[in-house]
Design a protein around this motif. Sequence first.
Motif, mmCIF file in Angstrom:
data_model
loop_
_atom_site.group_PDB
_atom_site.id
_atom_site.type_symbol
_atom_site.label_atom_id
_atom_site.label_comp_id
_atom_site.label_asym_id
_atom_site.label_seq_id
_atom_site.Cartn_x
_atom_site.Cartn_y
_atom_site.Cartn_z
ATOM 1 N N LEU A 58 64.896 24.620 -7.115
ATOM 2 C CA LEU A 58 66.235 25.054 -7.521
ATOM 3 C C LEU A 58 66.414 24.935 -9.029
ATOM 4 C CD1 LEU A 58 68.359 23.479 -4.645
ATOM 5 C CD2 LEU A 58 67.880 25.908 -4.998
ATOM 6 N N PHE A 59 65.890 23.859 -9.602
ATOM 7 C CA PHE A 59 65.953 23.685 -11.062
ATOM 8 C C PHE A 59 65.177 24.795 -11.760
ATOM 9 C CE2 PHE A 59 63.645 22.146 -14.814
ATOM 10 C CZ PHE A 59 64.714 21.888 -15.661
ATOM 11 N N TRP A 60 63.983 25.103 -11.246
ATOM 12 C CA TRP A 60 63.168 26.137 -11.883
ATOM 13 C C TRP A 60 63.816 27.513 -11.751
ATOM 14 C CZ3 TRP A 60 59.769 26.447 -15.478
ATOM 15 C CH2 TRP A 60 59.016 27.615 -15.639
ATOM 16 N N ASN A 61 64.489 27.777 -10.640
ATOM 17 C CA ASN A 61 65.176 29.058 -10.473
ATOM 18 C C ASN A 61 66.281 29.247 -11.507
ATOM 19 O OD1 ASN A 61 63.579 29.792 -8.320
ATOM 20 N ND2 ASN A 61 65.053 29.199 -6.748
ATOM 21 N N ARG A 62 66.887 28.159 -11.928
ATOM 22 C CA ARG A 62 67.918 28.248 -12.966
ATOM 23 C C ARG A 62 67.297 28.395 -14.348
ATOM 24 N NH1 ARG A 62 73.105 27.200 -11.709
ATOM 25 N NH2 ARG A 62 73.537 26.669 -13.901
ATOM 26 N N LYS A 63 66.156 27.761 -14.552
ATOM 27 C CA LYS A 63 65.489 27.827 -15.850
ATOM 28 C C LYS A 63 64.802 29.168 -16.063
ATOM 29 C CE LYS A 63 62.247 25.277 -18.786
ATOM 30 N NZ LYS A 63 61.520 26.475 -19.262
ATOM 31 N N SER A 64 64.156 29.674 -15.022
ATOM 32 C CA SER A 64 63.443 30.945 -15.106
ATOM 33 C C SER A 64 64.024 31.884 -14.052
ATOM 34 C CB SER A 64 61.943 30.730 -14.870
ATOM 35 O OG SER A 64 61.233 31.936 -15.000
ATOM 36 N N LYS A 65 64.791 32.861 -14.477
ATOM 37 C CA LYS A 65 65.524 33.742 -13.573
ATOM 38 C C LYS A 65 64.595 34.441 -12.596
ATOM 39 C CE LYS A 65 68.794 37.584 -13.469
ATOM 40 N NZ LYS A 65 69.509 38.621 -14.267
ATOM 41 N N ARG A 66 65.003 34.449 -11.341
ATOM 42 C CA ARG A 66 64.214 35.109 -10.301
ATOM 43 C C ARG A 66 64.289 36.621 -10.471
ATOM 44 N NH1 ARG A 66 66.451 33.083 -4.717
ATOM 45 N NH2 ARG A 66 64.824 34.510 -4.020
#
Length: 263
Positions: free
Chosen positions: A150-158
């Motif tokens: 979830l953190f990575w999805n916010r950092k790097s847009k899907r």
Amino acid sequence: MNTRAPRVRVFGTMLAALGCFTVDAWFVGVLGTGVLEDPKPNQTPMDSAKPALMCIQAGVALIAGLLLSWAALKQLGDVAELDLPVENEEERYGLASRMLHWTTAILFLSLFPIGMFASMIPEEAWFRNYYYVIHKSIGVLIFILLFVRLFWNRKSKRPELDPSLKPGERRWAHRVHIILYVMLLAMPITGYMMTSYHGFPTYFFGLELQPLWDKSDAYIIWGTFHKYVLPYVLYIVLGAHILGALKHHFIDRHSAALKRMVG
């Protein structure tokens, strides 16, 4: 010509195939224990379906392993260079998202046969507790990976959903993704609550996490969701997710949809 990328791609596919065949090898070992033929007494009538479900899971793993092996052989002839950045791109997922996705998926899928078999092992069997330690440890690890993801999805847009999808398909794809995330959260939580209210510790490999509250019959409610309701919901949702991806790739010929995560 860069041949390293195709080799890495083939290695990844063969590794996935090996994982499937390992499940079947484990299942053969399980047959030798005699637990499937003589499990501990059923707690509910639904427990009688567990041996059949385990056989189905082993069959699915075998078919998946054969298909992945076939895909790896096809990839041997593919010399296209795979230049994959760490972060997501506009039309495909990056290396970090793919690693998190497939690691979580493999661990999550492994929970079901392990947990199902553990619940069938008679109380007096010497290896029973080992299965529970492994099952609980994987559950905690998935819970941690969920928040990393979830953190990575916010950092790097899907990437956006494939534009070839119809409006109805886009809505259902979005709903299925949300349900899968909810399941990734719900399964570890209900398992922890069930275990704690039953008076047992939760394990994370070498760590032993004691219950935070007193023993209570509330474990029956949490156990009903964890062992019976959520798994069957997940079978349906996950099956729809996989069949939908295969439909877009093989029937609709939307090859880009599947390649967003695997190519």
